[in-house]
Design a protein around this motif. Structure first.
Motif, PDB file in Angstrom:
ATOM      1  N   VAL A 225       0.813  -1.221   0.000  1.00 45.61           N
ATOM      2  CA  VAL A 225       0.000   0.000   0.000  1.00 45.61           C
ATOM      3  C   VAL A 225       0.844   1.267   0.000  1.00 45.61           C
ATOM      4  O   VAL A 225       0.497   2.254  -0.651  1.00 45.61           O
ATOM      5  CB  VAL A 225      -0.948  -0.005   1.224  1.00 45.61           C
ATOM      6  N   SER A 226       1.948   1.271   0.712  1.00 48.63           N
ATOM      7  CA  SER A 226       2.687   2.513   0.932  1.00 48.63           C
ATOM      8  C   SER A 226       3.407   3.021  -0.306  1.00 48.63           C
ATOM      9  O   SER A 226       3.752   4.196  -0.370  1.00 48.63           O
ATOM     10  CB  SER A 226       3.695   2.331   2.064  1.00 48.63           C
TER      11      SER A 226
ATOM     12  N   ARG B 111       1.999   9.464  -0.802  1.00 51.20           N
ATOM     13  CA  ARG B 111       2.946  10.574  -0.738  1.00 51.20           C
ATOM     14  C   ARG B 111       3.979  10.293   0.341  1.00 51.20           C
ATOM     15  O   ARG B 111       3.778   9.449   1.208  1.00 51.20           O
ATOM     16  CB  ARG B 111       2.216  11.886  -0.428  1.00 51.20           C
ATOM     17  N   ARG B 112       5.079  11.044   0.315  1.00 51.00           N
ATOM     18  CA  ARG B 112       6.199  10.754   1.213  1.00 51.00           C
ATOM     19  C   ARG B 112       5.834  10.851   2.683  1.00 51.00           C
ATOM     20  O   ARG B 112       6.346  10.111   3.502  1.00 51.00           O
ATOM     21  CB  ARG B 112       7.371  11.652   0.879  1.00 51.00           C
ATOM     22  N   GLU B 113       4.926  11.765   3.050  1.00 46.00           N
ATOM     23  CA  GLU B 113       4.562  11.908   4.453  1.00 46.00           C
ATOM     24  C   GLU B 113       3.856  10.656   4.965  1.00 46.00           C
ATOM     25  O   GLU B 113       4.216  10.100   6.004  1.00 46.00           O
ATOM     26  CB  GLU B 113       3.653  13.135   4.653  1.00 46.00           C
ATOM     27  N   MET B 114       2.838  10.214   4.227  1.00 45.94           N
ATOM     28  CA  MET B 114       2.087   9.030   4.645  1.00 45.94           C
ATOM     29  C   MET B 114       2.929   7.764   4.536  1.00 45.94           C
ATOM     30  O   MET B 114       2.790   6.852   5.355  1.00 45.94           O
ATOM     31  CB  MET B 114       0.812   8.884   3.813  1.00 45.94           C
ATOM     32  N   HIS B 115       3.787   7.718   3.539  1.00 42.00           N
ATOM     33  CA  HIS B 115       4.696   6.579   3.369  1.00 42.00           C
ATOM     34  C   HIS B 115       5.580   6.443   4.611  1.00 42.00           C
ATOM     35  O   HIS B 115       5.709   5.358   5.197  1.00 42.00           O
ATOM     36  CB  HIS B 115       5.526   6.811   2.112  1.00 42.00           C
ATOM     37  N   ALA B 116       6.158   7.536   5.034  1.00 46.94           N
ATOM     38  CA  ALA B 116       7.030   7.524   6.211  1.00 46.94           C
ATOM     39  C   ALA B 116       6.234   7.249   7.482  1.00 46.94           C
ATOM     40  O   ALA B 116       6.701   6.514   8.368  1.00 46.94           O
ATOM     41  CB  ALA B 116       7.773   8.851   6.331  1.00 46.94           C
ATOM     42  N   ILE B 117       5.024   7.795   7.596  1.00 49.17           N
ATOM     43  CA  ILE B 117       4.205   7.572   8.788  1.00 49.17           C
ATOM     44  C   ILE B 117       3.818   6.100   8.917  1.00 49.17           C
ATOM     45  O   ILE B 117       3.849   5.528  10.012  1.00 49.17           O
ATOM     46  CB  ILE B 117       2.952   8.475   8.771  1.00 49.17           C
ATOM     47  N   MET B 118       3.461   5.467   7.808  1.00 51.23           N
ATOM     48  CA  MET B 118       3.057   4.056   7.870  1.00 51.23           C
ATOM     49  C   MET B 118       4.208   3.175   8.342  1.00 51.23           C
ATOM     50  O   MET B 118       4.027   2.320   9.215  1.00 51.23           O
ATOM     51  CB  MET B 118       2.554   3.590   6.510  1.00 51.23           C
ATOM     52  N   TRP B 119       5.400   3.363   7.775  1.00 57.67           N
ATOM     53  CA  TRP B 119       6.536   2.536   8.185  1.00 57.67           C
ATOM     54  C   TRP B 119       6.970   2.872   9.609  1.00 57.67           C
ATOM     55  O   TRP B 119       7.395   1.990  10.360  1.00 57.67           O
ATOM     56  CB  TRP B 119       7.701   2.679   7.216  1.00 57.67           C
ATOM     57  N   ALA B 120       6.868   4.132  10.003  1.00 59.50           N
ATOM     58  CA  ALA B 120       7.230   4.510  11.370  1.00 59.50           C
ATOM     59  C   ALA B 120       6.261   3.908  12.373  1.00 59.50           C
ATOM     60  O   ALA B 120       6.672   3.427  13.437  1.00 59.50           O
ATOM     61  CB  ALA B 120       7.256   6.027  11.500  1.00 59.50           C
ATOM     62  N   ALA B 121       4.970   3.912  12.054  1.00 60.37           N
ATOM     63  CA  ALA B 121       3.982   3.313  12.953  1.00 60.37           C
ATOM     64  C   ALA B 121       4.206   1.804  13.062  1.00 60.37           C
ATOM     65  O   ALA B 121       4.122   1.234  14.163  1.00 60.37           O
ATOM     66  CB  ALA B 121       2.567   3.607  12.455  1.00 60.37           C
ATOM     67  N   PHE B 122       4.495   1.159  11.957  1.00 60.50           N
ATOM     68  CA  PHE B 122       4.770  -0.277  11.973  1.00 60.50           C
ATOM     69  C   PHE B 122       5.996  -0.582  12.836  1.00 60.50           C
ATOM     70  O   PHE B 122       5.963  -1.474  13.687  1.00 60.50           O
ATOM     71  CB  PHE B 122       4.984  -0.784  10.542  1.00 60.50           C
TER      72      PHE B 122
ATOM     73  N   VAL C 263      14.059   9.580   9.762  1.00 65.53           N
ATOM     74  CA  VAL C 263      14.992   8.995   8.783  1.00 65.53           C
ATOM     75  C   VAL C 263      14.281   8.704   7.467  1.00 65.53           C
ATOM     76  O   VAL C 263      14.784   9.033   6.381  1.00 65.53           O
ATOM     77  CB  VAL C 263      15.650   7.727   9.362  1.00 65.53           C
ATOM     78  N   LEU C 264      13.105   8.087   7.531  1.00 64.92           N
ATOM     79  CA  LEU C 264      12.401   7.726   6.302  1.00 64.92           C
ATOM     80  C   LEU C 264      11.876   8.954   5.566  1.00 64.92           C
ATOM     81  O   LEU C 264      11.915   8.998   4.334  1.00 64.92           O
ATOM     82  CB  LEU C 264      11.263   6.767   6.611  1.00 64.92           C
ATOM     83  N   PHE C 265      11.372   9.944   6.291  1.00 61.28           N
ATOM     84  CA  PHE C 265      10.902  11.152   5.611  1.00 61.28           C
ATOM     85  C   PHE C 265      12.045  11.832   4.882  1.00 61.28           C
ATOM     86  O   PHE C 265      11.884  12.269   3.742  1.00 61.28           O
ATOM     87  CB  PHE C 265      10.265  12.126   6.605  1.00 61.28           C
ATOM     88  N   TYR C 266      13.204  11.902   5.498  1.00 63.18           N
ATOM     89  CA  TYR C 266      14.356  12.498   4.832  1.00 63.18           C
ATOM     90  C   TYR C 266      14.721  11.707   3.577  1.00 63.18           C
ATOM     91  O   TYR C 266      14.981  12.281   2.526  1.00 63.18           O
ATOM     92  CB  TYR C 266      15.550  12.550   5.782  1.00 63.18           C
ATOM     93  N   ARG C 267      14.714  10.393   3.674  1.00 64.07           N
ATOM     94  CA  ARG C 267      15.052   9.567   2.514  1.00 64.07           C
ATOM     95  C   ARG C 267      14.043   9.755   1.390  1.00 64.07           C
ATOM     96  O   ARG C 267      14.403   9.951   0.240  1.00 64.07           O
ATOM     97  CB  ARG C 267      15.117   8.098   2.894  1.00 64.07           C
ATOM     98  N   TYR C 268      12.745   9.712   1.712  1.00 64.66           N
ATOM     99  CA  TYR C 268      11.730   9.873   0.674  1.00 64.66           C
ATOM    100  C   TYR C 268      11.738  11.294   0.121  1.00 64.66           C
ATOM    101  O   TYR C 268      11.503  11.503  -1.069  1.00 64.66           O
ATOM    102  CB  TYR C 268      10.346   9.511   1.207  1.00 64.66           C
ATOM    103  N   TYR C 269      11.997  12.281   0.950  1.00 66.87           N
ATOM    104  CA  TYR C 269      12.031  13.667   0.501  1.00 66.87           C
ATOM    105  C   TYR C 269      13.178  13.902  -0.477  1.00 66.87           C
ATOM    106  O   TYR C 269      13.026  14.639  -1.445  1.00 66.87           O
ATOM    107  CB  TYR C 269      12.167  14.599   1.706  1.00 66.87           C
ATOM    108  N   THR C 270      14.311  13.273  -0.243  1.00 67.13           N
ATOM    109  CA  THR C 270      15.458  13.475  -1.126  1.00 67.13           C
ATOM    110  C   THR C 270      15.402  12.616  -2.377  1.00 67.13           C
ATOM    111  O   THR C 270      16.228  12.799  -3.267  1.00 67.13           O
ATOM    112  CB  THR C 270      16.779  13.192  -0.385  1.00 67.13           C
TER     113      THR C 270
END
Length: 147
Positions: free
Chosen positions: A81-82, A86-97, A130-137
Protein backbone atom coordinates in the motif's frame (compact mmCIF):
# COMPACT_ATOMS: atom_id res chain seq x y z
CA UNK A 1 29.20 25.66 -44.83
CA UNK A 2 28.47 24.02 -41.42
CA UNK A 3 25.92 21.24 -41.06
CA UNK A 4 24.42 19.62 -38.00
CA UNK A 5 25.71 16.21 -37.10
CA UNK A 6 23.22 13.41 -37.77
CA UNK A 7 21.37 12.27 -34.68
CA UNK A 8 21.38 8.69 -33.54
CA UNK A 9 18.17 6.74 -34.20
CA UNK A 10 18.50 4.76 -30.99
CA UNK A 11 16.58 6.14 -28.05
CA UNK A 12 18.26 6.07 -24.70
CA UNK A 13 16.15 6.14 -21.58
CA UNK A 14 18.87 7.05 -19.14
CA UNK A 15 22.46 8.15 -19.29
CA UNK A 16 23.22 6.43 -16.01
CA UNK A 17 24.01 2.73 -16.01
CA UNK A 18 21.62 0.52 -14.10
CA UNK A 19 22.73 -0.43 -10.60
CA UNK A 20 20.33 -3.36 -10.49
CA UNK A 21 22.50 -6.48 -10.69
CA UNK A 22 19.82 -9.01 -9.74
CA UNK A 23 17.48 -10.73 -12.17
CA UNK A 24 13.70 -10.25 -12.05
CA UNK A 25 13.42 -13.80 -10.67
CA UNK A 26 15.74 -12.90 -7.79
CA UNK A 27 13.54 -9.89 -7.00
CA UNK A 28 10.43 -12.10 -6.94
CA UNK A 29 12.13 -14.55 -4.58
CA UNK A 30 13.34 -11.70 -2.35
CA UNK A 31 9.84 -10.19 -2.21
CA UNK A 32 8.75 -13.37 -0.41
CA UNK A 33 11.95 -14.34 1.40
CA UNK A 34 12.59 -10.98 3.08
CA UNK A 35 9.21 -10.69 4.87
CA UNK A 36 9.24 -14.37 5.85
CA UNK A 37 12.82 -14.19 7.14
CA UNK A 38 12.21 -11.00 9.10
CA UNK A 39 8.95 -12.38 10.47
CA UNK A 40 10.59 -15.58 11.68
CA UNK A 41 13.37 -13.62 13.36
CA UNK A 42 10.81 -11.31 14.99
CA UNK A 43 8.67 -14.23 16.17
CA UNK A 44 11.66 -15.99 17.67
CA UNK A 45 12.73 -12.77 19.39
CA UNK A 46 9.25 -12.24 20.87
CA UNK A 47 9.14 -15.82 22.15
CA UNK A 48 12.66 -15.60 23.58
CA UNK A 49 11.88 -12.33 25.37
CA UNK A 50 8.66 -13.75 26.76
CA UNK A 51 10.22 -16.87 28.27
CA UNK A 52 13.15 -14.88 29.75
CA UNK A 53 15.60 -17.78 29.60
CA UNK A 54 13.14 -20.27 31.06
CA UNK A 55 11.79 -23.43 29.54
CA UNK A 56 10.17 -23.54 26.12
CA UNK A 57 6.43 -24.21 26.38
CA UNK A 58 3.68 -24.73 23.85
CA UNK A 59 2.21 -21.32 24.59
CA UNK A 60 5.61 -19.77 24.04
CA UNK A 61 5.89 -21.44 20.63
CA UNK A 62 2.36 -20.37 19.75
CA UNK A 63 3.13 -16.76 20.70
CA UNK A 64 6.25 -16.83 18.52
CA UNK A 65 4.47 -18.24 15.47
CA UNK A 66 1.47 -15.96 15.80
CA UNK A 67 3.77 -12.94 16.18
CA UNK A 68 5.71 -14.04 13.09
CA UNK A 69 2.54 -14.47 10.99
CA UNK A 70 1.12 -11.10 12.05
CA UNK A 71 4.48 -9.40 11.37
CA UNK A 72 4.69 -10.97 7.89
CA UNK A 73 1.12 -10.04 6.97
CA UNK A 74 1.48 -6.44 8.15
CA UNK A 75 4.87 -6.06 6.46
CA UNK A 76 3.51 -7.29 3.11
CA UNK A 77 0.36 -5.15 3.39
CA UNK A 78 2.24 -1.98 4.25
CA UNK A 79 4.78 -2.60 1.48
CA UNK A 80 1.96 -3.09 -1.04
CA UNK A 81 0.00 0.00 0.00
CA UNK A 82 2.69 2.51 0.93
CA UNK A 83 4.32 2.64 -2.49
CA UNK A 84 1.46 4.68 -3.95
CA UNK A 85 1.34 7.21 -1.12
CA UNK A 86 2.95 10.57 -0.74
CA UNK A 87 6.20 10.75 1.21
CA UNK A 88 4.56 11.91 4.45
CA UNK A 89 2.09 9.03 4.65
CA UNK A 90 4.70 6.58 3.37
CA UNK A 91 7.03 7.52 6.21
CA UNK A 92 4.20 7.57 8.79
CA UNK A 93 3.06 4.06 7.87
CA UNK A 94 6.54 2.54 8.19
CA UNK A 95 7.23 4.51 11.37
CA UNK A 96 3.98 3.31 12.95
CA UNK A 97 4.77 -0.28 11.97
CA UNK A 98 8.27 -0.03 13.41
CA UNK A 99 7.09 1.69 16.59
CA UNK A 100 4.38 -0.89 17.23
CA UNK A 101 6.75 -3.79 16.54
CA UNK A 102 9.41 -2.43 18.90
CA UNK A 103 6.85 -1.50 21.56
CA UNK A 104 5.31 -4.98 21.52
CA UNK A 105 8.72 -6.61 21.57
CA UNK A 106 9.76 -4.45 24.54
CA UNK A 107 6.53 -5.24 26.40
CA UNK A 108 7.38 -8.96 26.30
CA UNK A 109 10.35 -8.35 28.59
CA UNK A 110 8.02 -7.54 31.50
CA UNK A 111 8.24 -3.75 31.51
CA UNK A 112 5.18 -1.58 32.06
CA UNK A 113 2.78 -0.62 29.31
CA UNK A 114 3.72 3.05 29.65
CA UNK A 115 7.43 2.36 29.29
CA UNK A 116 6.81 0.03 26.33
CA UNK A 117 4.62 2.66 24.66
CA UNK A 118 7.23 5.37 25.16
CA UNK A 119 9.92 3.09 23.73
CA UNK A 120 7.73 2.37 20.69
CA UNK A 121 7.02 6.08 20.22
CA UNK A 122 10.71 6.93 20.41
CA UNK A 123 11.67 4.32 17.83
CA UNK A 124 8.72 5.28 15.62
CA UNK A 125 9.67 8.97 15.74
CA UNK A 126 13.29 8.23 14.87
CA UNK A 127 12.15 5.98 12.04
CA UNK A 128 9.83 8.70 10.73
CA UNK A 129 12.61 11.30 10.64
CA UNK A 130 14.99 8.99 8.78
CA UNK A 131 12.40 7.73 6.30
CA UNK A 132 10.90 11.15 5.61
CA UNK A 133 14.36 12.50 4.83
CA UNK A 134 15.05 9.57 2.51
CA UNK A 135 11.73 9.87 0.67
CA UNK A 136 12.03 13.67 0.50
CA UNK A 137 15.46 13.47 -1.13
CA UNK A 138 14.34 10.82 -3.64
CA UNK A 139 11.28 12.64 -5.05
CA UNK A 140 10.85 15.59 -7.35
CA UNK A 141 8.63 18.61 -6.62
CA UNK A 142 5.44 16.82 -7.78
CA UNK A 143 6.05 13.81 -5.53
CA UNK A 144 7.16 11.36 -8.23
CA UNK A 145 9.95 9.03 -7.21
CA UNK A 146 13.21 9.67 -9.04
CA UNK A 147 14.90 6.37 -8.27
Amino acid sequence: MAHAAPASRRRTTSTRPSTDVLSPRAHRVASVAVPVGLGLIYGYWVAADRRAGGEITGWNLLLGFVSAVVFILLFVAIRAVSGQMRREMHAIMWAAFTGCAVGFLYSQTGHSVVRSSLMGLAFGAACFVVLFYRYYTHEDAEGRRTS
